[in-house]
Scaffold this active site. Structure first.
Site, PDB file in Angstrom:
ATOM      1  N   ASP A 119      -7.446  14.628   6.000  1.00 37.33           N
ATOM      2  CA  ASP A 119      -6.416  14.340   6.994  1.00 37.33           C
ATOM      3  C   ASP A 119      -6.246  12.820   7.075  1.00 37.33           C
ATOM      4  O   ASP A 119      -6.757  12.096   6.230  1.00 37.33           O
ATOM      5  CB  ASP A 119      -6.735  15.004   8.353  1.00 37.33           C
ATOM      6  CG  ASP A 119      -7.968  14.406   9.015  1.00 37.33           C
ATOM      7  OD1 ASP A 119      -8.506  13.386   8.518  1.00 37.33           O
ATOM      8  OD2 ASP A 119      -8.401  14.957  10.055  1.00 37.33           O
ATOM      9  N   ALA A 120      -5.561  12.351   8.113  1.00 39.39           N
ATOM     10  CA  ALA A 120      -5.235  10.918   8.160  1.00 39.39           C
ATOM     11  C   ALA A 120      -6.424  10.042   8.570  1.00 39.39           C
ATOM     12  O   ALA A 120      -6.339   8.811   8.495  1.00 39.39           O
ATOM     13  CB  ALA A 120      -4.065  10.693   9.111  1.00 39.39           C
ATOM     14  N   GLY A 121      -7.532  10.629   8.971  1.00 40.65           N
ATOM     15  CA  GLY A 121      -8.689   9.839   9.405  1.00 40.65           C
ATOM     16  C   GLY A 121      -9.624   9.502   8.247  1.00 40.65           C
ATOM     17  O   GLY A 121      -9.357   9.835   7.090  1.00 40.65           O
ATOM     18  N   ARG A 129       0.822  -1.217   0.000  1.00 38.86           N
ATOM     19  CA  ARG A 129       0.000   0.000   0.000  1.00 38.86           C
ATOM     20  C   ARG A 129       0.862   1.276   0.000  1.00 38.86           C
ATOM     21  O   ARG A 129       0.519   2.270  -0.623  1.00 38.86           O
ATOM     22  CB  ARG A 129      -0.895  -0.063   1.241  1.00 38.86           C
ATOM     23  CG  ARG A 129      -1.969   0.951   1.318  1.00 38.86           C
ATOM     24  CD  ARG A 129      -3.148   0.583   0.450  1.00 38.86           C
ATOM     25  NE  ARG A 129      -4.105   1.670   0.542  1.00 38.86           N
ATOM     26  CZ  ARG A 129      -5.405   1.545   0.384  1.00 38.86           C
ATOM     27  NH1 ARG A 129      -5.929   0.377   0.119  1.00 38.86           N
ATOM     28  NH2 ARG A 129      -6.190   2.580   0.492  1.00 38.86           N
ATOM     29  N   ASP A 158     -12.804  10.467   6.675  1.00 37.55           N
ATOM     30  CA  ASP A 158     -13.802  11.546   6.562  1.00 37.55           C
ATOM     31  C   ASP A 158     -13.839  12.429   7.807  1.00 37.55           C
ATOM     32  O   ASP A 158     -14.915  12.884   8.225  1.00 37.55           O
ATOM     33  CB  ASP A 158     -15.197  10.949   6.274  1.00 37.55           C
ATOM     34  CG  ASP A 158     -15.203  10.113   5.004  1.00 37.55           C
ATOM     35  OD1 ASP A 158     -14.498  10.475   4.054  1.00 37.55           O
ATOM     36  OD2 ASP A 158     -15.911   9.089   4.964  1.00 37.55           O
ATOM     37  N   ASN A 165     -11.886  16.395  -0.119  1.00 34.58           N
ATOM     38  CA  ASN A 165     -12.656  15.209  -0.491  1.00 34.58           C
ATOM     39  C   ASN A 165     -14.129  15.517  -0.300  1.00 34.58           C
ATOM     40  O   ASN A 165     -14.490  16.272   0.610  1.00 34.58           O
ATOM     41  CB  ASN A 165     -12.250  14.034   0.411  1.00 34.58           C
ATOM     42  CG  ASN A 165     -12.841  12.702  -0.032  1.00 34.58           C
ATOM     43  OD1 ASN A 165     -13.434  12.591  -1.102  1.00 34.58           O
ATOM     44  ND2 ASN A 165     -12.681  11.692   0.807  1.00 34.58           N
ATOM     45  N   THR A 166     -14.961  14.950  -1.143  1.00 35.12           N
ATOM     46  CA  THR A 166     -16.396  15.119  -0.946  1.00 35.12           C
ATOM     47  C   THR A 166     -17.005  13.795  -0.499  1.00 35.12           C
ATOM     48  O   THR A 166     -16.699  12.734  -1.053  1.00 35.12           O
ATOM     49  CB  THR A 166     -17.083  15.702  -2.203  1.00 35.12           C
ATOM     50  OG1 THR A 166     -18.485  15.768  -1.955  1.00 35.12           O
ATOM     51  CG2 THR A 166     -16.816  14.881  -3.456  1.00 35.12           C
ATOM     52  N   HIS A 167     -17.843  13.878   0.537  1.00 36.59           N
ATOM     53  CA  HIS A 167     -18.411  12.687   1.163  1.00 36.59           C
ATOM     54  C   HIS A 167     -19.937  12.810   1.184  1.00 36.59           C
ATOM     55  O   HIS A 167     -20.463  13.859   1.565  1.00 36.59           O
ATOM     56  CB  HIS A 167     -17.856  12.577   2.594  1.00 36.59           C
ATOM     57  CG  HIS A 167     -18.442  11.437   3.365  1.00 36.59           C
ATOM     58  ND1 HIS A 167     -18.307  10.129   2.962  1.00 36.59           N
ATOM     59  CD2 HIS A 167     -19.194  11.416   4.487  1.00 36.59           C
ATOM     60  CE1 HIS A 167     -18.942   9.345   3.818  1.00 36.59           C
ATOM     61  NE2 HIS A 167     -19.486  10.107   4.746  1.00 36.59           N
TER      62      HIS A 167
HETATM   63  C1  GAR Z   1     -20.154  10.867  -4.620  1.00 34.86           C
HETATM   64  O1  GAR Z   1     -21.426  10.907  -4.013  1.00 34.86           O
HETATM   65  C2  GAR Z   1     -19.063  10.941  -3.559  1.00 34.86           C
HETATM   66  O2  GAR Z   1     -19.402  11.754  -2.473  1.00 34.86           O
HETATM   67  C3  GAR Z   1     -18.954   9.503  -3.137  1.00 34.86           C
HETATM   68  O3  GAR Z   1     -19.034   8.783  -4.333  1.00 34.86           O
HETATM   69  C4  GAR Z   1     -19.866   9.506  -5.247  1.00 34.86           C
HETATM   70  C5  GAR Z   1     -19.117   9.629  -6.559  1.00 34.86           C
HETATM   71  O4  GAR Z   1     -19.937  10.020  -7.590  1.00 34.86           O
HETATM   72  N1  GAR Z   1     -17.736   9.293  -2.426  1.00 34.86           N
HETATM   73  C6  GAR Z   1     -17.616   8.468  -1.390  1.00 34.86           C
HETATM   74  O5  GAR Z   1     -18.525   7.798  -0.957  1.00 34.86           O
HETATM   75  C7  GAR Z   1     -16.217   8.428  -0.792  1.00 34.86           C
HETATM   76  N2  GAR Z   1     -16.244   7.795   0.478  1.00 34.86           N
HETATM   77  P1  GAR Z   1     -19.329  10.432  -9.011  1.00 34.86           P
HETATM   78  O6  GAR Z   1     -18.326   9.351  -9.399  1.00 34.86           O
HETATM   79  O7  GAR Z   1     -20.508  10.441  -9.934  1.00 34.86           O
HETATM   80  O8  GAR Z   1     -18.686  11.782  -8.875  1.00 34.86           O
END
Ligand code: GAR
Length: 209
Positions: free
Chosen positions: A149-151, A73, A153, A115-117
């Site tokens: 960060d390292a966690g 990894r 989300d 990052n978007t969650h």
């Molecule tokens: C998004 O909703 C994003 O937040 C999520 O995957 C989707 C990607 O959609 N990410 C996670 O769950 C990360 N833990 P996309 O490929 O259509 O942009």
């Protein structure tokens, strides 16, 4: 308006694993020079995904690093960081990237990687945000843009957007509603980061210098 980063437009590297609708929203927004940021490379942890096809159609260079092609990894993380660095990003955007980045990556890009969650942090971290929110029975959920960060989300929150949970939602209908709001939040926030800059103090992220 001057860029908050040394270069205008600011250079974005976007990392993806799936459909790439968030990437597409950034590609579309950056066609307007006033947006202040441009996607200069797209990286993925797997081949054959629609997100890479979207980048190719937009003429944006791509790279792929699969974990299984590396001895461990750490070396995957190092290779990923090297490819991102080669594109000289001002900001790295994880947009549906289904891997945790490691120490090497964070050494290079910590503080300038978001990052978007698909949940309202700190609730429902991890890979199953919409499913976990639905199972819990919450009445609202949404999406969170945060500085990585390292966690898992856990990083400082840049922006959040709220959507209702409907009685007849499935995981898919809920996730689609979240994604509509999420794309708008991502485009708005990344543009502001590029144009205005941002600070992080005691976990509080503020736009502006
Ligand atoms: C998004 O909703 C994003 O937040 C999520 O995957 C989707 C990607 O959609 N990410 C996670 O769950 C990360 N833990 P996309 O490929 O259509 O942009």
């Amino acid at each position: 308006m001057p860029s908050a980063f040394p270069r205008r437009p600011a250079r974005l590297v976007v990392l993806v694993s799936g459909t790439g609708t968030n990437l597409q929203a950034l590609l579309d927004a950056s066609r307007n020079p006033a947006y202040g940021a441009q996607v200069v490379a797209v990286g993925a942890d797997r081949d054959g995904i629609e997100a890479l096809a979207r980048a190719e159609r937009a003429g944006v260079p791509t790279f792929v690093h699969r974990v299984k092609d590396h001895p461990d990894r750490d070396s995957w993380d190092e290779a990923l960081a090297a490819s991102v660095a080669a594109a000289e990003p001002d900001l790295v955007v994880l947009a549906g990237f289904m891997k945790l980045v490691g120490e090497r990556f964070l050494d290079a890009f910590g503080g300038r990687c978001v990052n978007t969650h698909p949940a309202l942090s700190p609730a429902f971290p991890g890979m199953r945000g919409p499913a976990d929110a639905l199972a819990y029975g919450v009445k609202v959920t949404g999406a969170t843009l945060f500085v990585v960060d390292a966690g898992v989300d856990t990083g400082p929150i840049v922006a959040q957007t709220v959507v209702p949970v409907e009685d007849d939602d499935t995981i898919e209908t809920l996730h689609e509603r979240i994604k509509g709001a999420e794309r708008q939040m991502l485009v708005e926030s990344v543009g502001r980061m590029a144009r205005e800059g941002f600070t992080i103090t005691d976990r509080k992220v503020r736009f502006g210098k």
